[in-house]
Design an enzyme around this catalytic site. Structure first.
Site, PDB file in Angstrom:
ATOM      1  N   LYS A 134      13.750 101.688  25.366  1.00 26.56           N
ATOM      2  CA  LYS A 134      15.773 102.326  24.839  1.00 26.56           C
ATOM      3  C   LYS A 134      16.230 103.514  25.097  1.00 26.56           C
ATOM      4  O   LYS A 134      16.837 103.194  26.082  1.00 26.56           O
ATOM      5  CB  LYS A 134      15.075 101.152  23.542  1.00 26.56           C
ATOM      6  CG  LYS A 134      14.713 100.453  22.684  1.00 26.56           C
ATOM      7  CD  LYS A 134      15.659  99.535  23.426  1.00 26.56           C
ATOM      8  CE  LYS A 134      15.461  98.299  22.296  1.00 26.56           C
ATOM      9  NZ  LYS A 134      17.215  97.154  23.198  1.00 26.56           N
ATOM     10  N   TYR A 137       8.525 101.271  22.106  1.00 27.27           N
ATOM     11  CA  TYR A 137       9.911 101.530  22.069  1.00 27.27           C
ATOM     12  C   TYR A 137      11.116 102.158  22.335  1.00 27.27           C
ATOM     13  O   TYR A 137      11.627 101.810  23.017  1.00 27.27           O
ATOM     14  CB  TYR A 137      10.231  99.948  20.438  1.00 27.27           C
ATOM     15  CG  TYR A 137      11.243  99.529  20.100  1.00 27.27           C
ATOM     16  CD1 TYR A 137      11.599  98.295  21.141  1.00 27.27           C
ATOM     17  CD2 TYR A 137      11.766 100.626  19.305  1.00 27.27           C
ATOM     18  CE1 TYR A 137      13.190  98.186  20.454  1.00 27.27           C
ATOM     19  CE2 TYR A 137      13.444  99.822  18.416  1.00 27.27           C
ATOM     20  CZ  TYR A 137      14.212  98.546  19.383  1.00 27.27           C
ATOM     21  OH  TYR A 137      15.043  98.519  19.137  1.00 27.27           O
TER      22      TYR A 137
HETATM   23  N1  LIG Z   1      17.864  94.616  14.115  1.00 28.86           N
HETATM   24  C1  LIG Z   1      17.859  96.100  14.386  1.00 28.86           C
HETATM   25  O1  LIG Z   1      18.009  96.225  13.762  1.00 28.86           O
HETATM   26  C2  LIG Z   1      17.862  96.610  15.379  1.00 28.86           C
HETATM   27  C3  LIG Z   1      18.026  97.565  15.731  1.00 28.86           C
HETATM   28  C4  LIG Z   1      18.894  97.800  17.240  1.00 28.86           C
HETATM   29  C5  LIG Z   1      18.385  97.552  18.190  1.00 28.86           C
HETATM   30  N2  LIG Z   1      17.822  96.800  17.741  1.00 28.86           N
HETATM   31  C6  LIG Z   1      17.661  95.196  19.314  1.00 28.86           C
HETATM   32  O2  LIG Z   1      18.869  94.146  19.513  1.00 28.86           O
HETATM   33  C7  LIG Z   1      18.365  93.443  20.280  1.00 28.86           C
HETATM   34  C8  LIG Z   1      18.540  91.933  19.625  1.00 28.86           C
HETATM   35  O3  LIG Z   1      17.923  91.909  18.837  1.00 28.86           O
HETATM   36  P1  LIG Z   1      17.790  91.634  17.087  1.00 28.86           P
HETATM   37  O4  LIG Z   1      17.088  92.461  16.087  1.00 28.86           O
HETATM   38  O5  LIG Z   1      18.648  90.132  17.193  1.00 28.86           O
HETATM   39  O6  LIG Z   1      16.265  90.181  17.473  1.00 28.86           O
HETATM   40  P2  LIG Z   1      14.897  89.017  16.657  1.00 28.86           P
HETATM   41  O7  LIG Z   1      16.187  88.423  15.939  1.00 28.86           O
HETATM   42  O8  LIG Z   1      14.172  88.827  16.520  1.00 28.86           O
HETATM   43  O9  LIG Z   1      16.025  88.009  18.173  1.00 28.86           O
HETATM   44  C9  LIG Z   1      15.223  88.644  19.000  1.00 28.86           C
HETATM   45  C10 LIG Z   1      15.547  87.296  20.680  1.00 28.86           C
HETATM   46  O10 LIG Z   1      15.119  87.419  21.572  1.00 28.86           O
HETATM   47  C11 LIG Z   1      14.237  86.784  21.934  1.00 28.86           C
HETATM   48  N3  LIG Z   1      13.515  87.471  22.228  1.00 28.86           N
HETATM   49  C12 LIG Z   1      11.935  88.402  22.397  1.00 28.86           C
HETATM   50  N4  LIG Z   1      11.987  88.760  23.188  1.00 28.86           N
HETATM   51  C13 LIG Z   1      11.879  88.127  24.149  1.00 28.86           C
HETATM   52  C14 LIG Z   1      11.374  88.323  25.902  1.00 28.86           C
HETATM   53  N5  LIG Z   1      10.712  89.013  25.778  1.00 28.86           N
HETATM   54  N6  LIG Z   1      12.161  87.709  26.842  1.00 28.86           N
HETATM   55  C15 LIG Z   1      12.883  86.762  26.446  1.00 28.86           C
HETATM   56  N7  LIG Z   1      13.264  86.591  24.753  1.00 28.86           N
HETATM   57  C16 LIG Z   1      12.945  87.382  24.018  1.00 28.86           C
HETATM   58  C17 LIG Z   1      13.977  85.808  21.015  1.00 28.86           C
HETATM   59  O11 LIG Z   1      13.237  84.585  21.145  1.00 28.86           O
HETATM   60  P3  LIG Z   1      11.934  84.617  21.221  1.00 28.86           P
HETATM   61  O12 LIG Z   1      11.055  85.062  20.202  1.00 28.86           O
HETATM   62  O13 LIG Z   1      11.938  82.444  21.691  1.00 28.86           O
HETATM   63  O14 LIG Z   1      11.344  84.688  22.944  1.00 28.86           O
HETATM   64  C18 LIG Z   1      14.915  86.044  20.033  1.00 28.86           C
HETATM   65  O15 LIG Z   1      15.880  84.781  20.731  1.00 28.86           O
HETATM   66  C19 LIG Z   1      16.937  93.949  20.640  1.00 28.86           C
HETATM   67  O16 LIG Z   1      16.601  94.337  21.644  1.00 28.86           O
HETATM   68  C20 LIG Z   1      16.386  94.772  20.224  1.00 28.86           C
HETATM   69  O17 LIG Z   1      16.075  95.854  20.571  1.00 28.86           O
HETATM   70  C21 LIG Z   1      17.899  95.482  16.927  1.00 28.86           C
END
Ligand SMILES: NC(=O)c1ccc[n+]([C@@H]2O[C@H](COP(=O)([O-])OP(=O)(O)OC[C@H]3O[C@@H](n4cnc5c(N)ncnc54)[C@H](OP(=O)(O)O)[C@@H]3O)[C@@H](O)[C@H]2O)c1
Length: 260
Positions: free
Chosen positions: A169, A165
């Protein structure tokens, strides 16, 4: 400076979490939004809720229109379809938010399944590049635009079992810089690196330890999707007209927390 009236945006991973908050903020700013995710029910539910919320604006300003599409951010065919759909529905592709991210399953680098590494890089690096390429060729080269890629504060360290991951990134962070250099002056490309945000993706990290993690964060709480969306909205907007190739760390101050 925060208005984006008449702009058309693609937000990947827009059905929940950070992507949903970004879509919500874009609609309030007047942009039209195509949100995407893999699960059709999740996409339909998000679109329905956003339409209901933005149908009758209370701020006296026009809010944008929202549509949804399913597919994987790691599939070149799906990303091409999203560019075509955004052009057809809204007449352009001015803004791209590469938010969808893959982070499962967790494993040490030396034991990790090579197939998982390939899939992680497909979603976190190749997909975002394919989407920007498509938007550039179909629209942005001629009309300009702005891109924000969602990275992670984890690229500044080495989290246990997060090698695939965080390495992907880190590649997305570097890709952001290359795209910023290549696509200027017409298109600005930046990234946002969230700290720990209370979403599904990160539930494993915060659910049972939130009070301790919040206490160890200088701003005394974990992130909410809206905290990240605010940074994304600013980078997409004319307020950031002289900002490209940069990464905005939004982590409640965790990076400067005392280590003891
Ligand atoms: N939450 C944190 O603490 C955190 C920290 C650092 C970075 N991030 C980054 O922030 C971004 C958003 O994360 P989040 O925390 O908001 O996650 P989340 O709440 O799990 O939402 C993820 C979203 O992306 C979609 N998704 C996942 N895999 C996909 C794929 N292969 N193709 C198309 N859509 C996909 C999911 O829907 P489906 O499952 O229906 O596809 C959902 O709409 C990510 O890139 C993550 O790495 C998050």
């Amino acid at each position: 400076m925060r208005r984006l009236d008449g702009h058309a945006a693609i937000v990947t991973g827009g059905s929940r979490g950070i992507g949903l908050a970004v879509a919500d903020g874009l609609l309030t700013a007047g942009a039209d939004v195509l949100l995407t995710a893999r699960d059709a029910a999740g996409v339909a539910d998000a679109v329905q809720r956003l339409r209901a919320k933005h149908a009758e604006p209370t701020d006296g300003r026009r809010h944008g229109r929202v549509e949804g599409r399913t597919g994987s951010a790691g599939s070149p065919a799906d990303t091409a379809d999203w560019v075509g759909a955004c052009l057809e529905l809204f007449g352009g592709v001015d803004l791209v938010v590469n938010n969808a991210g893959a982070n499962q399953p967790l494993a040490p680098a030396v034991d990790g399944d090579p197939a998982v590494w390939l899939e992680t890089f497909a979603v976190n690096v190749h997909g975002p590049l394919a989407l920007v390429r498509g938007a550039w060729q179909a629209w942005m080269r001629e009309h300009g635009g702005a891109v924000v890629n969602i990275v992670t504060e984890g690229v500044h360290g080495a989290g246990p079992r997060l090698a695939a991951y965080e390495t992907s990134k880190a590649a997305l962070l570097q890709l952001t810089r290359h795209l910023a250099a290549e696509l200027a002056p017409g298109v600005r490309v930046n990234s946002v690196s969230p700290g720990l945000v209370r979403t599904e993706l990160a539930r494993h990290y915060w659910e049972s330890t939130e009070p301790r993690l919040a206490a160890a964060t200088p701003l005394r709480r974990l992130g909410e999707p809206e905290d990240i969306a605010e940074a994304v909205l600013w980078l997409l907007s004319p307020a950031a007209a002289w900002v490209t190739g940069t990464d905005l760390l939004v982590d409640g101050g965790r990076r400067v927390a005392p280590r003891h």
